[in-house]
Design a protein around this motif. Structure first.
Motif, mmCIF file in Angstrom:
data_model
loop_
_atom_site.group_PDB
_atom_site.id
_atom_site.type_symbol
_atom_site.label_atom_id
_atom_site.label_comp_id
_atom_site.label_asym_id
_atom_site.label_seq_id
_atom_site.Cartn_x
_atom_site.Cartn_y
_atom_site.Cartn_z
ATOM 1 N N MET A 50 0.920 -1.147 0.075
ATOM 2 C CA MET A 50 0.009 -0.078 -0.115
ATOM 3 C C MET A 50 0.807 1.272 -0.019
ATOM 4 S SD MET A 50 -3.138 -1.357 0.369
ATOM 5 C CE MET A 50 -3.952 -2.512 0.767
ATOM 6 N N ASP A 51 1.943 1.205 0.559
ATOM 7 C CA ASP A 51 2.705 2.352 0.932
ATOM 8 C C ASP A 51 3.550 2.601 -0.315
ATOM 9 O OD1 ASP A 51 1.808 2.814 3.511
ATOM 10 O OD2 ASP A 51 3.748 1.894 4.519
ATOM 11 N N PHE A 52 3.993 1.546 -0.837
ATOM 12 C CA PHE A 52 4.742 1.779 -2.201
ATOM 13 C C PHE A 52 4.004 2.118 -3.272
ATOM 14 C CE2 PHE A 52 6.351 -0.292 -6.002
ATOM 15 C CZ PHE A 52 7.693 0.469 -6.244
ATOM 16 N N ALA A 53 2.831 1.640 -3.669
ATOM 17 C CA ALA A 53 1.945 2.022 -4.545
ATOM 18 C C ALA A 53 1.233 3.224 -4.238
ATOM 19 C CB ALA A 53 0.863 0.889 -4.911
ATOM 20 N N GLY A 54 1.006 3.513 -2.979
ATOM 21 C CA GLY A 54 0.259 4.694 -2.740
ATOM 22 C C GLY A 54 -1.044 4.483 -2.760
ATOM 23 N N LEU A 78 -3.598 0.667 -10.896
ATOM 24 C CA LEU A 78 -2.523 1.330 -11.859
ATOM 25 C C LEU A 78 -3.308 2.766 -12.176
ATOM 26 C CD1 LEU A 78 -1.959 -1.336 -14.292
ATOM 27 C CD2 LEU A 78 -0.411 -0.485 -12.460
ATOM 28 N N LYS A 79 -4.691 2.993 -12.152
ATOM 29 C CA LYS A 79 -5.324 4.181 -12.442
ATOM 30 C C LYS A 79 -5.116 5.241 -11.126
ATOM 31 C CE LYS A 79 -9.542 6.300 -13.702
ATOM 32 N NZ LYS A 79 -11.120 6.114 -14.006
ATOM 33 N N ASN A 80 -5.415 4.516 -9.886
ATOM 34 C CA ASN A 80 -5.431 5.375 -8.789
ATOM 35 C C ASN A 80 -4.131 5.234 -7.731
ATOM 36 O OD1 ASN A 80 -8.550 6.008 -8.485
ATOM 37 N ND2 ASN A 80 -8.490 3.928 -9.329
ATOM 38 N N ARG A 81 -3.361 4.820 -8.352
ATOM 39 C CA ARG A 81 -2.034 4.558 -7.178
ATOM 40 C C ARG A 81 -1.465 6.181 -7.229
ATOM 41 N NH1 ARG A 81 2.197 1.480 -11.381
ATOM 42 N NH2 ARG A 81 1.633 2.929 -12.962
ATOM 43 N N GLN A 82 -0.854 6.561 -6.409
ATOM 44 C CA GLN A 82 -0.241 8.051 -5.935
ATOM 45 C C GLN A 82 1.135 7.836 -6.522
ATOM 46 O OE1 GLN A 82 -0.669 8.998 -1.750
ATOM 47 N NE2 GLN A 82 -2.700 9.274 -1.774
ATOM 48 N N HIS A 83 1.723 6.724 -6.383
ATOM 49 C CA HIS A 83 3.240 6.806 -6.961
ATOM 50 C C HIS A 83 3.197 6.069 -8.268
ATOM 51 C CE1 HIS A 83 3.819 8.016 -2.983
ATOM 52 N NE2 HIS A 83 3.450 6.745 -2.665
#
Length: 145
Positions: A50-54, A78-83
């Motif tokens: 979760m932290d890595f992908a945001g 892939l659409k919603n990740r922050q990172h």
């Protein structure tokens, strides 16, 4: 997904290049269904993803609760990740996670004790977190150390 009858997928299994993701999706689906048993969604290992992908774990859980498959969940991530990591960054992170071992004495002692309790005290091949999780899943469901 009934994790009282079988374990989630190995943390080594990848989806979109990410280790841990299929396993945490199995645990999320089981939690939603009320069949998680002793497994926990959003545990410290899940939070590494979760932290890595945001990605927010509650938002991911709400998406999974729609009953969509892994491919659709990945598209949402892939659409919603922050990172926005590149493929090579995801591959490097996944390789690192796959080789990560308990980093402090407290965690090393915990893992060693759990392995010994599972009948694997003589196993010298179990050194990473993923080794431990695969071993624990195996013996929990009747496998021999």
């Amino acid at each position: 997904m009934n994790l009282t009858q079988r374990p989630p997928r190995s943390p080594r299994v990848r989806l979109g290049g990410y280790v841990l993701l299929p396993r945490l999706l199995d645990k999320c689906r089981a939690e939603i269904a009320g069949t998680a048993g002793e497994y926990h969604y959003n545990c410290p290992m899940d939070r590494r993803f979760m932290d890595f992908a945001g990605i927010d774990h509650e938002a991911l859980k709400a998406e999974v609760a729609k009953g969509i498959g892994d491919g659709e969940v990945l598209a949402w991530i892939l659409k919603n990740r922050q990172h926005q990591h590149s493929d090579w960054e995801i591959a490097q992170w996944s390789a690192y996670r796959e080789s990560a071992a308990p980093a402090d004495n407290e965690n090393r002692e915990f893992v060693s004790q759990q392995i010994a309790n599972g009948g694997g005290a003589d196993r010298e091949d179990l050194s990473t977190w993923f080794d431990y999780l695969d071993f624990d899943d195996h013996v929990t469901f009747g496998g021999k150390a």
